[in-house]
Motif scaffolding. Structure first.
Motif, short mmCIF file in Angstrom:
data_model
loop_
_atom_site.label_atom_id
_atom_site.label_comp_id
_atom_site.label_asym_id
_atom_site.label_seq_id
_atom_site.Cartn_x
_atom_site.Cartn_y
_atom_site.Cartn_z
N TYR A 1 0.68 -1.36 0.04
CA TYR A 1 0.04 -0.06 -0.03
C TYR A 1 0.87 1.28 -0.13
N VAL A 2 0.47 2.07 -0.74
CA VAL A 2 1.22 3.64 -0.87
C VAL A 2 0.54 4.57 -1.25
N THR A 3 0.81 5.76 -0.65
CA THR A 3 -0.09 6.99 -1.47
C THR A 3 1.06 8.12 -2.17
N THR A 4 0.45 8.97 -2.51
CA THR A 4 1.22 10.07 -3.17
C THR A 4 1.96 10.70 -2.14
N GLY A 5 1.34 10.90 -0.98
CA GLY A 5 2.11 11.45 0.27
C GLY A 5 3.47 10.60 0.51
N LYS A 6 3.23 9.27 0.60
CA LYS A 6 4.51 8.64 0.91
C LYS A 6 5.40 8.69 -0.23
N ILE A 7 4.92 8.49 -1.39
CA ILE A 7 6.14 8.42 -2.67
C ILE A 7 6.74 9.90 -2.55
N TYR A 8 6.06 10.93 -2.43
CA TYR A 8 6.75 12.26 -2.39
C TYR A 8 7.78 12.59 -1.31
N SER A 9 7.30 12.07 0.14
CA SER A 9 7.93 12.00 1.15
C SER A 9 9.22 11.34 1.08
N THR A 10 9.31 10.19 0.61
CA THR A 10 10.51 9.39 0.23
C THR A 10 11.50 10.20 -0.67
N VAL A 11 10.84 10.78 -1.82
CA VAL A 11 11.62 11.38 -2.82
C VAL A 11 12.45 12.64 -2.10
N LEU A 12 11.66 13.40 -1.46
CA LEU A 12 12.09 14.61 -0.83
C LEU A 12 13.23 14.20 0.19
N SER A 13 12.99 13.07 0.75
CA SER A 13 13.96 12.99 2.01
C SER A 13 15.41 12.60 1.30
N ARG A 14 15.16 11.94 0.17
CA ARG A 14 16.41 11.69 -0.68
C ARG A 14 17.14 12.82 -1.22
N GLU A 15 16.18 13.76 -1.53
CA GLU A 15 16.58 14.82 -2.13
C GLU A 15 17.42 15.77 -0.96
N ARG A 16 16.98 15.74 0.36
CA ARG A 16 17.53 16.51 1.32
C ARG A 16 18.93 15.90 1.54
N ARG A 17 18.90 14.70 1.53
CA ARG A 17 20.29 14.02 1.72
C ARG A 17 21.34 14.22 0.78
N GLY A 18 20.90 14.44 -0.54
CA GLY A 18 21.83 14.73 -1.54
C GLY A 18 21.85 13.54 -2.43
N ASP A 19 20.89 12.53 -2.25
CA ASP A 19 21.19 11.28 -3.18
C ASP A 19 21.10 11.60 -4.70
N TYR A 20 20.22 12.72 -4.99
CA TYR A 20 20.32 12.91 -6.38
C TYR A 20 21.49 13.77 -7.12
N LEU A 21 22.33 14.02 -6.27
CA LEU A 21 23.77 14.44 -6.87
C LEU A 21 23.43 15.99 -7.48
N GLY A 22 22.52 16.78 -6.81
CA GLY A 22 22.54 18.20 -7.29
C GLY A 22 21.42 18.07 -8.63
N ALA A 23 20.71 17.08 -9.00
CA ALA A 23 19.80 16.92 -10.02
C ALA A 23 18.65 17.63 -9.72
N THR A 24 17.98 18.30 -10.61
CA THR A 24 16.52 18.96 -10.59
C THR A 24 15.51 17.65 -10.34
N VAL A 25 14.89 17.69 -9.19
CA VAL A 25 13.95 16.56 -8.71
C VAL A 25 12.58 16.72 -9.55
N GLN A 26 12.26 16.05 -10.23
CA GLN A 26 11.17 16.02 -11.22
C GLN A 26 10.03 15.04 -11.15
N VAL A 27 8.81 15.06 -11.25
CA VAL A 27 8.00 13.96 -11.38
C VAL A 27 8.46 12.96 -12.30
N ILE A 28 8.68 13.06 -13.47
CA ILE A 28 9.63 12.16 -14.43
C ILE A 28 11.23 12.56 -14.62
N PRO A 29 12.04 11.71 -13.99
CA PRO A 29 11.63 10.60 -13.70
C PRO A 29 11.49 10.04 -12.26
N HIS A 30 11.57 11.13 -11.06
CA HIS A 30 11.97 10.56 -9.98
C HIS A 30 10.84 10.17 -9.21
#
Length: 535
Positions: A89-118
């Motif tokens: 089970y997942v919600t959009t809230g969980k999906i965005y929370s996961t992605v934004l947490s990774r962005e804050r940790r720097g997991d995307y190496l400075g890339a622009t975080v977008q709906v596609i592909p992230h």
């Protein structure tokens, strides 16, 4: 093992029954010998439905591992017997929370975080996670095609078709065929537009499930097939059923499971639906009626009690009973006694908040004094304890701290408890979301108690969802009043079950037994409750 993915989408309108359709298809695939997993992807921004009003989203279903989820997961479990997990089970809230947490940790190496592909990559990762042991994964996409919230999910499953190929993916689209009385015919245009909307995001439906309140003429099926780019055999009628457990048999008769197997180049012949046919035989033979009173505050929206209703039905079917569920609004004190005097048993289900408690307390007192079989679930158990304290022990101020400060905190906020993850701590200032004792916890039953007889076990596991606990300081005094604690957490700290020795059948449980009841495996507590009502 090759895992195949079936995606169930909906169009035209909500509440068509995608959850039931998914559950029924899962059961049909099991009947052909395949293993299944069912998953729900909800487009709303809440992290989970835990803080939503039942009027917003129906009941909150709880898994063994503590996930608060959509009620459709209850359908999945009841139809297939496969226990849902947090990975289902997942919600959009969980999906965005996961992605934004990774962005804050720097997991995307400075890339622009977008709906596609992230975002879409995270959705795809969720869909495919922990699926290696299943022949089929059925993924229900919440909402309807055209909802702006659902677009990332549709894009993700479109990509998965390209990633995995047609031989491992299948798109089932559920739509409505409305009957227009003045025209005297079923209208196919809404379905055509829905399929066109789906096609606009790059998804061609492979199978159409068409909800209708009457048989669909062959000419209408041919028309849909022609305009929706499908074979006629892939237009499946989803007719209204006399009961939800008839749906797998209806879908099988229409050829749904056969067409799914045909799509994946699997054997289309072997299927064993004897259990499902047996259930229909039992339902058809039911010739006795039994009135059960359910006293709650969400009685105008029965989806708030979906698992409860089904658990009662599971217990009644083998006994040849047709249950007459009498819904009693706990806020309508004028009608309470009139309705209670006609029922054979009383059930007070879970709930939150002070609204409507006086009616529930009065129903519990009525059951106690008139020796009517009683089952209190979660909040219902807590109120049974408060009722005993007020009316038998003379503690007029007995209450729960959920309702505010009280001189007699018979029920109080849990501040600390033990879980598999370690000691959990909460305070009044903690967030509402994710702060409850949620999931499966053990309970030790007292020897020679009524519940020990019901379960025929010393230790049980049941699913919980609550913030408040019965105060153990009142346990001895309650026992003097006839209400004894017959089930405790293994460490002896948390009261889990109370019962009355001075009553034919009176049990309150802190957990939610309805969440573990299955069609082919009724929960023993509900079976015992119904049998007590028959006595």
């Amino acid at each position: 093992m090759v895992t195949r993915y079936i995606f169930i989408t909906g169009g035209v309108t909500s509440s068509l029954g995608k959850g039931l359709a998914s559950a029924a298809l899962g059961a049909l695939l099991q009947a052909r010998g395949y293993s299944v997993l069912l998953r729900k992807l909800d487009p709303y921004l809440n992290i989970d439905p835990g803080t939503l009003s039942p009027y917003e989203h129906g009941e909150v279903f709880v898994t063994d591992d503590g996930t608060e989820a959509d009620l459709d997961l209850g359908h999945y479990e009841r139809f297939t017997g496969v226990s849902a997990r947090s990975s289902d089970y997942v919600t959009t809230g969980k999906i965005y929370s996961t992605v934004l947490s990774r962005e804050r940790r720097g997991d995307y190496l400075g890339a622009t975080v977008q709906v596609i592909p992230h975002i879409t990559d995270e959705i795809k990762s969720f869909i495919m996670r922990d699926t290696e042991n299943a022949d089929f994964v059925l993924c229900e996409i919440g909402g309807t095609v055209g909802d702006i919230e659902g677009l990332p999910y549709l894009e993700a499953i479109r990509q998965l078709r390209n990633d995995l190929g047609r031989e491992r993916t299948l798109f089932v689209h559920l739509t409505l065929l409305p009957y227009i009385a003045t025209a005297g015919e079923l209208k196919t245009k809404p379905t055509q537009h829905s399929v066109k909307e789906l096609l606009s995001v790059g998804i061609q439906a492979d199978i159409l499930l068409c909800r209708s309140d009457r048989p669909i003429p062959q000419e209408a099926k041919r028309k849909l097939a022609q305009f929706c780019n499908l074979a006629s055999d892939n237009v499946i009628a989803a007719l209204d059923a006399s009961n939800i457990y008839e749906v797998p048999l209806q879908y099988h008769a229409e050829g749904l499971d056969r067409q799914v197997c045909h799509h994946f180049c699997l054997d289309e012949s072997a299927s064993d639906l004897a259990q499902w046919q047996g259930i229909q035989t039992q339902l058809g033979a039911a010739n006795k009626s039994l009135k059960i009173g359910i006293v709650g505050k969400y009685t105008q929206l029965l989806d708030a009690y979906k698992s409860l209703i089904e658990a009662l039905n599971h217990a009644a079917i083998p006994l040849g009973l047709k249950l007459d569920l009498v819904w009693i609004d706990s806020q309508d004190l004028d009608q309470l006694h009139q309705k209670l005097k006609d029922v054979k048993a009383i059930l007070v289900p879970g709930g939150f908040g002070e609204r409507g408690i006086e009616g529930k307390l009065e129903a519990i007192r009525f059951a106690r004094e008139n020796k009517v079989p009683f089952l209190g679930i979660c909040f219902g158990m807590q109120l049974a304890v408060i009722e005993a304290c007020r009316n038998q022990l003379g503690l007029a101020q007995a209450s729960s701290t959920e309702f505010g400060p009280t001189a007699e905190p018979v029920v109080g906020l849990m501040r600390e408890w033990q879980s598999e993850a370690g000691i959990q701590t909460r305070t009044e200032s903690s967030d509402l979301g994710g702060t409850m004792r949620v999931g499966s916890y053990p309970c030790r039953l007292m020897p020679h108690s009524l519940v020990h007889t019901v379960y025929n076990a010393d230790l049980i596991q049941e699913r919980h969802r609550h913030r408040y606990e019965v105060n153990t300081h009142y346990i001895e005094r309650l026992a003097e009043a006839g209400l004894k604690c017959s089930g405790l957490s293994p460490d002896g700290v948390l009261p889990e079950i109370v019962e009355r020795a001075d009553h034919p059948w009176f049990i309150g449980v802190q957990f939610h037994p309805e969440l573990k009841s299955r069609l082919f495996e009724p929960h023993p507590l509900f079976s015992a409750f119904i049998k007590a009502a028959m006595a």
